[in-house]
Write a protein that holds these residues in place. Sequence first.
Motif, PDB file in Angstrom:
ATOM      1  N   LYS A   1      43.384  73.772  88.911  1.00 47.78           N
ATOM      2  CA  LYS A   1      42.778  73.065  90.045  1.00 47.78           C
ATOM      3  C   LYS A   1      41.616  72.191  89.589  1.00 47.78           C
ATOM      4  O   LYS A   1      41.064  72.387  88.513  1.00 47.78           O
ATOM      5  N   GLN A   2      41.246  71.235  90.445  1.00 47.39           N
ATOM      6  CA  GLN A   2      40.050  70.440  90.145  1.00 47.39           C
ATOM      7  C   GLN A   2      38.967  70.738  91.166  1.00 47.39           C
ATOM      8  O   GLN A   2      39.230  71.276  92.230  1.00 47.39           O
ATOM      9  N   LEU A   3      37.755  70.338  90.800  1.00 46.66           N
ATOM     10  CA  LEU A   3      36.587  70.700  91.597  1.00 46.66           C
ATOM     11  C   LEU A   3      36.524  69.943  92.927  1.00 46.66           C
ATOM     12  O   LEU A   3      36.068  70.477  93.928  1.00 46.66           O
ATOM     13  N   TYR A   4      36.977  68.688  92.914  1.00 48.74           N
ATOM     14  CA  TYR A   4      36.731  67.818  94.071  1.00 48.74           C
ATOM     15  C   TYR A   4      37.994  67.561  94.876  1.00 48.74           C
ATOM     16  O   TYR A   4      39.096  67.564  94.325  1.00 48.74           O
ATOM     17  N   SER A   5      37.811  67.247  96.175  1.00 44.42           N
ATOM     18  CA  SER A   5      38.985  66.780  96.922  1.00 44.42           C
ATOM     19  C   SER A   5      39.279  65.325  96.552  1.00 44.42           C
ATOM     20  O   SER A   5      40.414  64.878  96.616  1.00 44.42           O
TER      21      SER A   5
ATOM     22  N   GLY B   1      28.229  71.835  89.386  1.00 48.82           N
ATOM     23  CA  GLY B   1      29.304  72.820  89.381  1.00 48.82           C
ATOM     24  C   GLY B   1      29.237  73.686  90.625  1.00 48.82           C
ATOM     25  O   GLY B   1      28.278  73.618  91.413  1.00 48.82           O
ATOM     26  N   LYS B   2      30.253  74.521  90.789  1.00 47.81           N
ATOM     27  CA  LYS B   2      30.327  75.392  91.971  1.00 47.81           C
ATOM     28  C   LYS B   2      30.949  76.711  91.524  1.00 47.81           C
ATOM     29  O   LYS B   2      31.813  76.713  90.651  1.00 47.81           O
TER      30      LYS B   2
ATOM     31  N   GLU C   1      30.507  67.574  96.551  1.00 48.79           N
ATOM     32  CA  GLU C   1      31.290  66.329  96.678  1.00 48.79           C
ATOM     33  C   GLU C   1      30.345  65.141  96.927  1.00 48.79           C
ATOM     34  O   GLU C   1      30.499  64.075  96.335  1.00 48.79           O
ATOM     35  N   PHE C   2      29.342  65.349  97.792  1.00 47.92           N
ATOM     36  CA  PHE C   2      28.376  64.280  98.097  1.00 47.92           C
ATOM     37  C   PHE C   2      27.626  63.890  96.832  1.00 47.92           C
ATOM     38  O   PHE C   2      27.431  62.701  96.545  1.00 47.92           O
TER      39      PHE C   2
ATOM     40  N   GLU D   1      49.376  66.132  89.884  1.00 48.02           N
ATOM     41  CA  GLU D   1      49.998  67.084  90.802  1.00 48.02           C
ATOM     42  C   GLU D   1      51.486  67.236  90.519  1.00 48.02           C
ATOM     43  O   GLU D   1      52.072  68.298  90.691  1.00 48.02           O
ATOM     44  N   LYS D   2      52.111  66.157  90.038  1.00 48.13           N
ATOM     45  CA  LYS D   2      53.546  66.194  89.757  1.00 48.13           C
ATOM     46  C   LYS D   2      53.847  66.968  88.467  1.00 48.13           C
ATOM     47  O   LYS D   2      54.831  67.694  88.394  1.00 48.13           O
TER      48      LYS D   2
END
Length: 435
Positions: free
Chosen positions: A23-27, A393-394, A383-384, A15-16
């Motif tokens: 962006k990435q797929l997951y939180s 994928g999404k 995510e689960f 992020e820095k």
Amino acid sequence: MKAPLSAKDLKAKREKFIVPGVKQLYSNPPHFVQGRGQYLIDETGREYLDMFAGIVTVAVGHCHTKVTKATIEQVQKLQHTSTIFMTQPMVDLAEKLAEITPGKLTKAYITNSGTEANEGAILNARLASGKNEVIALEHSYHGFSHLANALTGNHGWRPETMAAAGVVFAANAYCYRCPFKKTPDNCSLECAQDVERVIQTQTSGKPAVMIAEPIQGVGGTITPPDGYFQMVKKILDNYGVLFISDEVQTGFGRTGKHMFGISNWDVQPDMITMAKGLGNGTPIGAYITTAEIADATTKQVINTFGGNPVSSATALAVIETIEEEKLMENARVVGDYFMEGLKDMAKDYPIMADVRGKGLMLGVEIAAEDKTPMVQETAKIVEFAKDNGVILGKGGIFGNVIRIKPALSITKENVDTTLGVMRKALDTVAKVAAR
Ligand SMILES: Cc1ncc(COP(=O)(O)O)c(C=O)c1O
């Protein structure tokens, strides 16, 4: 060797130092440090079953022995000269592409990515036709450069800047959400006919070229019905418009029955663009066209890394592996098994509103009974699944389509594992939704 950073520390560092658009797929993303076949391994040694293959890229499995060997041998022999000097791997690759692509596509231009392949193909089509306008499809994705981005009919992937001129969009063949409110019983392929309306109302009547993905990937595995591309091609032929099949996702046997996705509709494109699976992760792309069209590119072109010996030797090894290991056949057999499993499961989970695709290019649209896209729920399922060891994928215009596009070498056992985890994920999401 330095120990890898923890996933948490790597996320903070990324992020820095990396621009936020990457962006990435997951939180809560894992930190992958190794890949083996259809498996990814994180920095703690945990194994994940990879059902997305990067983004539809690792066609023959992570770090495939033959492919890795070809890369290493070429790196050790000769890495770079640029195309103003002669090396053999690029030419051997072009010869192989001419052999495996349909029709009389015989001359290739090798690039580093799908974006560049599409840029090059459109430029070549414009030069060959002496015309300018381009038709693309709504919900498409064709890359991130100024032009490729302007060909992309998906607001989520388009920055708020002035787009390249000369691009118009026709409706896509999105049967689940038909833009013409038709159903399979009263459909007359209005979406295909829309190409003619667009030519007549949004162009000079003489566009240069149309570009389309046989199955829209980022768009959410949008799979046109039988007859769609045949009708589109007929319209294009009537108006003298060239046709580019963007096979960046559908290429190299992924759809199971044919090396290139467009052959599922028995249509001969004038040009094919490709990337992703061609390199199995090594940066490479290409377009291939007829000698007549190719010969319109008379000015010098240079692409410093395009056609480099390492990527070319790797791509050749990838294609040979797909052939030797009969991975296209595997994509058909295991893909059909997967599709059956998903359709069976959908009977128990109505939010699996549409299951679609061909071979190992599958999509599941998650929506309520009234078709409202279930965006949060889709993110939770994905995510689960990751937390339970399966990478999915999404995509889709709303972000509510689960995309399943693994290495072509997966097994039926891998399918059973994925279906099991998806069931658990859906149970959890359904419970949360009911609360
Ligand atoms: C159909 C399609 N075309 C083109 C591209 C662009 O390829 P690249 O990311 O290699 O530039 C993509 C990437 O996802 C794609 O899916």
